[in-house]
Design a protein around this motif. Structure first.
Motif, PDB file in Angstrom:
ATOM      1  N   SER A   5       0.815  -1.335  -0.023  1.00  0.00           N
ATOM      2  CA  SER A   5      -0.063  -0.123  -0.005  1.00  0.00           C
ATOM      3  C   SER A   5       0.827   1.088   0.120  1.00  0.00           C
ATOM      4  O   SER A   5       0.507   2.349  -0.666  1.00  0.00           O
ATOM      5  CB  SER A   5      -0.839  -0.097   1.315  1.00  0.00           C
ATOM      6  N   THR A   8       1.946   3.178  -3.560  1.00  0.00           N
ATOM      7  CA  THR A   8       1.055   4.057  -4.356  1.00  0.00           C
ATOM      8  C   THR A   8       0.314   5.171  -3.350  1.00  0.00           C
ATOM      9  O   THR A   8      -0.160   6.311  -3.864  1.00  0.00           O
ATOM     10  CB  THR A   8      -0.290   3.376  -4.782  1.00  0.00           C
ATOM     11  N   THR A  97      -2.047   6.998 -13.679  1.00  0.00           N
ATOM     12  CA  THR A  97      -3.416   6.998 -13.357  1.00  0.00           C
ATOM     13  C   THR A  97      -4.328   8.292 -13.326  1.00  0.00           C
ATOM     14  O   THR A  97      -5.418   8.373 -13.191  1.00  0.00           O
ATOM     15  CB  THR A  97      -3.388   6.629 -11.763  1.00  0.00           C
ATOM     16  N   ALA A 154     -12.069   5.744 -12.297  1.00  0.00           N
ATOM     17  CA  ALA A 154     -11.687   5.201 -10.842  1.00  0.00           C
ATOM     18  C   ALA A 154     -11.209   3.761 -10.945  1.00  0.00           C
ATOM     19  O   ALA A 154     -10.181   3.463 -10.478  1.00  0.00           O
ATOM     20  CB  ALA A 154     -12.876   5.425  -9.853  1.00  0.00           C
ATOM     21  N   ASN A 155     -11.950   2.850 -11.791  1.00  0.00           N
ATOM     22  CA  ASN A 155     -11.588   1.690 -11.979  1.00  0.00           C
ATOM     23  C   ASN A 155     -10.297   1.363 -12.643  1.00  0.00           C
ATOM     24  O   ASN A 155      -9.461   0.504 -12.282  1.00  0.00           O
ATOM     25  CB  ASN A 155     -13.000   0.674 -12.548  1.00  0.00           C
ATOM     26  N   SER A 157      -7.879   3.606 -12.917  1.00  0.00           N
ATOM     27  CA  SER A 157      -6.940   3.884 -12.187  1.00  0.00           C
ATOM     28  C   SER A 157      -6.592   2.900 -11.041  1.00  0.00           C
ATOM     29  O   SER A 157      -5.369   2.667 -10.924  1.00  0.00           O
ATOM     30  CB  SER A 157      -7.058   5.276 -11.545  1.00  0.00           C
ATOM     31  N   ASN A 158      -7.539   2.365 -10.573  1.00  0.00           N
ATOM     32  CA  ASN A 158      -7.176   1.294  -9.512  1.00  0.00           C
ATOM     33  C   ASN A 158      -6.739   0.042 -10.253  1.00  0.00           C
ATOM     34  O   ASN A 158      -5.706  -0.658  -9.464  1.00  0.00           O
ATOM     35  CB  ASN A 158      -8.680   0.965  -8.688  1.00  0.00           C
ATOM     36  N   SER A 159      -7.001  -0.204 -11.257  1.00  0.00           N
ATOM     37  CA  SER A 159      -6.297  -1.336 -11.969  1.00  0.00           C
ATOM     38  C   SER A 159      -4.849  -0.993 -12.357  1.00  0.00           C
ATOM     39  O   SER A 159      -3.949  -2.108 -12.090  1.00  0.00           O
ATOM     40  CB  SER A 159      -7.137  -1.681 -13.211  1.00  0.00           C
TER      41      SER A 159
END
Length: 199
Positions: A5, A8, A97, A154-155, A157-159
């Motif tokens: 974690s 990022t 991202t 958002a998805n 960027s999260n990927s």
């Protein structure tokens, strides 16, 4: 287990892993060019959210030791630079991202400026368009068929963040495995391994 974690996101008084700042130290003359890096750590969002320097740490000296250690441990020049490129790739992925923009009524993610994506793909040795499609319109299995489904920004960027953390963790594991392979005498009866603790 690597604390992923922190790769990022960092608190204001926290620093990301030292390897990123070592890369930026100019200790290895051609490193920034090969890793497509600028001269400013603040150009890389993932590693500049918190502290970027620590008074008691000399990033240039640490990079010198790390670079020498790769050679001593039997890393080939390609192995060493692949490690550096994977580390830099994660820095560029942080910028990627921020490149997703919503398009259409469904606000599906697209990338308008591909500069960061091109760098990520070049460092990872993959096709840029394929990678962008993977993040913006991933394939999902529905019943017996595969379909492309548009992602939100958002998805997407999260990927990218998830893949960035996975790249860093796998690179770290490969380094530890190579160190163990180099240091362990297979004729010894005891099992030895490198344990890494970051406090």
């Amino acid at each position: 287990r690597l604390e992923k974690s922190r790769l990022t996101y960092q608190q204001p008084l926290e620093r990301c892993y030292h390897s990123f700042y070592n890369l930026m130290s100019d200790q290895v003359p051609d490193l920034k060019e090969k890793c497509l890096l600028s001269n400013d750590i603040y150009d890389y969002w993932y590693v500049s959210q918190g502290k970027t320097t620590v008074p008691s740490i000399d990033d240039k000296e640490d990079m010198m030791f790390a670079d020498e250690a790769f050679d001593i441990l039997g890393f080939t020049n390609d192995d060493k630079y692949d490690t550096y490129k994977n580390t830099a790739c994660m820095m560029h992925m942080g910028n990627m991202t921020k490149d997703f923009v919503p398009v259409g009524k469904e606000e599906q993610a697209e990338i308008k400026n591909e500069d960061n994506a091109v760098k990520v793909a070049a460092l990872a040795g993959i096709d840029c368009e394929w990678m962008i499609t993977y993040f913006c319109k991933p394939k999902l299995k529905v019943g017996t068929e595969w379909v492309n489904k548009g992602s939100t920004c958002a998805n997407a960027s999260n990927s990218v963040a998830g893949i960035a953390r996975a790249i860093y963790e796998r690179t770290f594991r490969l380094m530890v495995d190579k160190c163990n392979e180099t240091l362990i005498d297979p004729t010894m009866k005891k099992v030895h391994y490198i344990g890494v603790l970051d406090i």
